[in-house]
Design a protein around this motif. Structure first.
Motif, PDB file in Angstrom:
ATOM      1  N   ALA A   1     -30.429 -24.490  25.731  1.00 37.08           N
ATOM      2  CA  ALA A   1     -29.263 -25.282  25.329  1.00 37.08           C
ATOM      3  C   ALA A   1     -28.246 -25.383  26.460  1.00 37.08           C
ATOM      4  N   VAL A   2     -27.957 -24.268  27.151  1.00 39.93           N
ATOM      5  CA  VAL A   2     -26.963 -24.331  28.228  1.00 39.93           C
ATOM      6  C   VAL A   2     -27.495 -25.138  29.413  1.00 39.93           C
ATOM      7  N   ILE A   3     -28.802 -25.109  29.615  1.00 42.24           N
ATOM      8  CA  ILE A   3     -29.386 -25.934  30.678  1.00 42.24           C
ATOM      9  C   ILE A   3     -29.203 -27.415  30.350  1.00 42.24           C
ATOM     10  N   GLN A   4     -29.387 -27.767  29.088  1.00 44.86           N
ATOM     11  CA  GLN A   4     -29.245 -29.159  28.670  1.00 44.86           C
ATOM     12  C   GLN A   4     -27.801 -29.632  28.785  1.00 44.86           C
ATOM     13  N   ILE A   5     -26.849 -28.727  28.613  1.00 46.73           N
ATOM     14  CA  ILE A   5     -25.441 -29.110  28.639  1.00 46.73           C
ATOM     15  C   ILE A   5     -24.955 -29.365  30.064  1.00 46.73           C
ATOM     16  N   CYS A   6     -25.563 -28.729  31.067  1.00 48.26           N
ATOM     17  CA  CYS A   6     -25.094 -28.850  32.445  1.00 48.26           C
ATOM     18  C   CYS A   6     -25.328 -30.266  32.973  1.00 48.26           C
ATOM     19  N   PRO A   7     -24.258 -31.011  33.314  1.00 52.90           N
ATOM     20  CA  PRO A   7     -24.461 -32.358  33.850  1.00 52.90           C
ATOM     21  C   PRO A   7     -25.056 -32.358  35.259  1.00 52.90           C
ATOM     22  N   TRP A   8     -24.444 -31.544  36.166  1.00 53.26           N
ATOM     23  CA  TRP A   8     -24.891 -31.514  37.557  1.00 53.26           C
ATOM     24  C   TRP A   8     -24.800 -30.086  38.084  1.00 53.26           C
ATOM     25  N   PRO A   9     -25.925 -29.472  38.436  1.00 55.28           N
ATOM     26  CA  PRO A   9     -25.876 -28.118  39.000  1.00 55.28           C
ATOM     27  C   PRO A   9     -25.023 -28.013  40.260  1.00 55.28           C
ATOM     28  N   ARG A  10     -24.934 -29.101  41.023  1.00 59.06           N
ATOM     29  CA  ARG A  10     -24.151 -29.039  42.263  1.00 59.06           C
ATOM     30  C   ARG A  10     -22.645 -28.902  41.992  1.00 59.06           C
ATOM     31  N   HIS A  11     -22.225 -29.074  40.731  1.00 54.65           N
ATOM     32  CA  HIS A  11     -20.819 -28.898  40.373  1.00 54.65           C
ATOM     33  C   HIS A  11     -20.513 -27.480  39.902  1.00 54.65           C
ATOM     34  N   ALA A  12     -21.385 -26.540  40.216  1.00 53.67           N
ATOM     35  CA  ALA A  12     -21.221 -25.168  39.724  1.00 53.67           C
ATOM     36  C   ALA A  12     -19.873 -24.574  40.140  1.00 53.67           C
ATOM     37  N   SER A  13     -19.445 -24.824  41.374  1.00 55.04           N
ATOM     38  CA  SER A  13     -18.181 -24.236  41.822  1.00 55.04           C
ATOM     39  C   SER A  13     -16.996 -24.796  41.035  1.00 55.04           C
ATOM     40  N   ALA A  14     -17.067 -26.063  40.653  1.00 51.65           N
ATOM     41  CA  ALA A  14     -15.988 -26.648  39.849  1.00 51.65           C
ATOM     42  C   ALA A  14     -15.960 -26.032  38.454  1.00 51.65           C
ATOM     43  N   TYR A  15     -17.134 -25.822  37.873  1.00 49.05           N
ATOM     44  CA  TYR A  15     -17.187 -25.181  36.558  1.00 49.05           C
ATOM     45  C   TYR A  15     -16.629 -23.757  36.634  1.00 49.05           C
ATOM     46  N   ALA A  16     -16.965 -23.062  37.724  1.00 52.12           N
ATOM     47  CA  ALA A  16     -16.479 -21.688  37.888  1.00 52.12           C
ATOM     48  C   ALA A  16     -14.960 -21.657  37.992  1.00 52.12           C
ATOM     49  N   ARG A  17     -14.383 -22.662  38.650  1.00 51.13           N
ATOM     50  CA  ARG A  17     -12.931 -22.724  38.773  1.00 51.13           C
ATOM     51  C   ARG A  17     -12.276 -22.904  37.399  1.00 51.13           C
ATOM     52  N   MET A  18     -12.903 -23.687  36.542  1.00 48.10           N
ATOM     53  CA  MET A  18     -12.397 -23.859  35.181  1.00 48.10           C
ATOM     54  C   MET A  18     -12.439 -22.539  34.426  1.00 48.10           C
ATOM     55  N   VAL A  19     -13.541 -21.826  34.561  1.00 47.19           N
ATOM     56  CA  VAL A  19     -13.678 -20.532  33.895  1.00 47.19           C
ATOM     57  C   VAL A  19     -12.622 -19.563  34.411  1.00 47.19           C
ATOM     58  N   GLU A  20     -12.394 -19.566  35.716  1.00 45.99           N
ATOM     59  CA  GLU A  20     -11.400 -18.667  36.306  1.00 45.99           C
ATOM     60  C   GLU A  20     -10.000 -18.994  35.800  1.00 45.99           C
ATOM     61  N   ALA A  21      -9.672 -20.287  35.692  1.00 42.22           N
ATOM     62  CA  ALA A  21      -8.345 -20.694  35.228  1.00 42.22           C
ATOM     63  C   ALA A  21      -8.106 -20.260  33.784  1.00 42.22           C
ATOM     64  N   GLU A  22      -9.112 -20.441  32.945  1.00 46.43           N
ATOM     65  CA  GLU A  22      -8.949 -20.058  31.546  1.00 46.43           C
ATOM     66  C   GLU A  22      -8.857 -18.541  31.400  1.00 46.43           C
ATOM     67  N   HIS A  23      -9.619 -17.826  32.220  1.00 47.22           N
ATOM     68  CA  HIS A  23      -9.536 -16.369  32.180  1.00 47.22           C
ATOM     69  C   HIS A  23      -8.149 -15.898  32.606  1.00 47.22           C
ATOM     70  N   ALA A  24      -7.568 -16.568  33.596  1.00 44.47           N
ATOM     71  CA  ALA A  24      -6.214 -16.223  34.024  1.00 44.47           C
ATOM     72  C   ALA A  24      -5.229 -16.414  32.883  1.00 44.47           C
ATOM     73  N   ARG A  25      -5.376 -17.489  32.128  1.00 39.61           N
ATOM     74  CA  ARG A  25      -4.479 -17.741  31.005  1.00 39.61           C
ATOM     75  C   ARG A  25      -4.620 -16.663  29.941  1.00 39.61           C
ATOM     76  N   ARG A  26      -5.865 -16.260  29.651  1.00 40.07           N
ATOM     77  CA  ARG A  26      -6.080 -15.204  28.655  1.00 40.07           C
ATOM     78  C   ARG A  26      -5.508 -13.874  29.117  1.00 40.07           C
ATOM     79  N   ARG A  27      -5.681 -13.559  30.392  1.00 41.53           N
ATOM     80  CA  ARG A  27      -5.140 -12.310  30.934  1.00 41.53           C
ATOM     81  C   ARG A  27      -3.623 -12.282  30.812  1.00 41.53           C
ATOM     82  N   LEU A  28      -2.984 -13.390  31.160  1.00 41.12           N
ATOM     83  CA  LEU A  28      -1.526 -13.453  31.089  1.00 41.12           C
ATOM     84  C   LEU A  28      -1.053 -13.312  29.649  1.00 41.12           C
ATOM     85  N   GLN A  29      -1.735 -13.984  28.735  1.00 35.82           N
ATOM     86  CA  GLN A  29      -1.343 -13.907  27.332  1.00 35.82           C
ATOM     87  C   GLN A  29      -1.502 -12.493  26.799  1.00 35.82           C
ATOM     88  N   ALA A  30      -2.594 -11.839  27.153  1.00 42.18           N
ATOM     89  CA  ALA A  30      -2.830 -10.473  26.675  1.00 42.18           C
ATOM     90  C   ALA A  30      -1.772  -9.507  27.221  1.00 42.18           C
TER      91      ALA A  30
END
Length: 372
Positions: free
Chosen positions: A101-130
């Motif tokens: 399922a996660v393989i099917q959801i990935c539009p472009w593997p070459r955008h992995a670094s952009a996806y990681a940046r999104m994950v990092e940003a959301e994690h930062a928000r959760r850390r700050l809130q906690a």
């Protein structure tokens, strides 16, 4: 795109749609499953950066297992089978169908670094809130033997999180957070605070020479506007070296319009005529309450900012630092009042740089005064 069932989720259906970061995490994991060599493009995140245990376990497995030979990976599922086995050690509900399922959801593997940046940003928000939530909880912990020191230590932890986020995300234009901050909350010991403020005002009226020793106390430290105004009257008369007694303070209050709210002159006179204890003692009590109230308000400000997913990480940094400055100001006055520097809990080391210190040494040491 329909939501794929999450591994290990409860039997009861979740009626809340997943947030965008859920799909960003799936896209990143899908990219790494399709192209394991893209792991080298992913920086700034760890397994703890993911919002679900299943995603964290899968990323940990990807980061730990040796990458497969590209040619072999293109025609064999051996590496994926190893990943699944390793991931199940932490998240037992992981299945081969979810990896698909996660393989099917990935539009472009070459955008992995952009996806990681999104994950990092959301994690930062959760850390700050906690961290902000924990600061507010600490303010309300009545079991603490040294509440001020503990609260200031938690404020330092929160400031360290802000510093770390700032080091990860460069500044941008239009950085002010858009979220409206919540109003101040009323302290649970409001009645006690009012009574102690009355004792402070009465004692300062009886011993105006002692007002000079509590210059660190400001009108904003009082809970009631009338009390704040009367403190201004007292300090003004004392600074002018004019006579100070209940009647002169009442007259000054009238000149300032403090009685326009309906306060009875006789009530004000009675309030100012019952001294007890020392000015420094009651002043320090008022300042302590003010510090704790400021810490709570700061925590709730930052909670509100972090709860809005539209705020960028750097917007969160700007809003949080402005709020933390309020704690810094009252912390300095507390140090002047007590003559000591509260012990600080060491800040967690940021990933890329250390944050600046948030406290300054006390400039004076207060002499102990006998209770009158």
């Amino acid at each position: 795109m329909p939501h794929s069932p999450e591994p290990d989720e409860d039997d009861l259906p979740d009626t809340h749609p997943p947030p965008p970061v859920h799909y960003a995490e799936q896209a990143l994991l899908g990219a790494l499953l399709l192209a394991p060599h893209r792991l080298g493009d992913v920086t700034g995140i760890t397994a703890n950066s993911f919002s679900t245990a299943a995603h964290a376990a899968l990323f940990a497995a990807i980061s730990t297992l040796p990458p497969p030979d590209p040619t072999e990976h293109a025609k064999s599922t051996n590496w994926l089978d190893q990943l699944l086995a390793a991931g199940r050690e932490q998240a037992h509900g992981l299945t081969a169908s979810y990896l698909h399922a996660v393989i099917q959801i990935c539009p472009w593997p070459r955008h992995a670094s952009a996806y990681a940046r999104m994950v990092e940003a959301e994690h930062a928000r959760r850390r700050l809130q906690a961290a902000a939530e924990h600061l507010v909880q600490t303010v309300h912990d009545v079991s603490l033997p040294h509440p001020v020191q503990t609260v200031l230590a938690e404020a330092d932890v929160l400031a360290a999180v802000v510093d770390d986020i700032a080091s990860r995300f460069p500044p941008r234009a239009g950085v002010l957070p858009r979220t409206t901050a919540p109003p101040p909350t009323v302290a649970p010991d409001y009645t006690e605070a009012v009574e102690e403020e009355q004792l402070l005002l009465a004692t300062a009226t009886a011993y105006p020479a002692d007002v000079e020793s509590v210059r660190w106390l400001l009108p904003e430290d009082f809970n009631r506007p009338l009390h704040a105004g009367l403190w201004q009257c007292l300090t003004t008369l004392a600074r002018r070296r004019e006579p100070v007694d209940p009647v002169t303070v009442l007259w000054e209050a009238q000149q300032r319009g403090l009685l326009d709210d309906g306060s009875e002159p006789g009530e004000v006179l009675r309030l100012l005529a019952e001294p007890a204890g020392s000015v420094e003692h009651w002043g320090e009590r008022a300042l302590q309450r003010s510090l704790l109230a400021t810490a709570e308000h700061t925590g709730r400000h930052i909670e509100a900012y972090a709860a809005d997913p539209a705020n960028t990480p750097f917007q969160l940094v700007v809003g949080a630092r402005r709020s933390l400055a309020d704690i810094g100001a009252v912390r300095t006055r507390w140090q002047h009042a007590t003559g000591t520097i509260p012990p600080q809990r060491p800040r967690p080391a940021p990933t890329t740089r250390a944050g600046p210190p948030t406290t300054t040494p006390a400039h004076t040491t207060r002499a102990a005064r006998a209770t009158r």
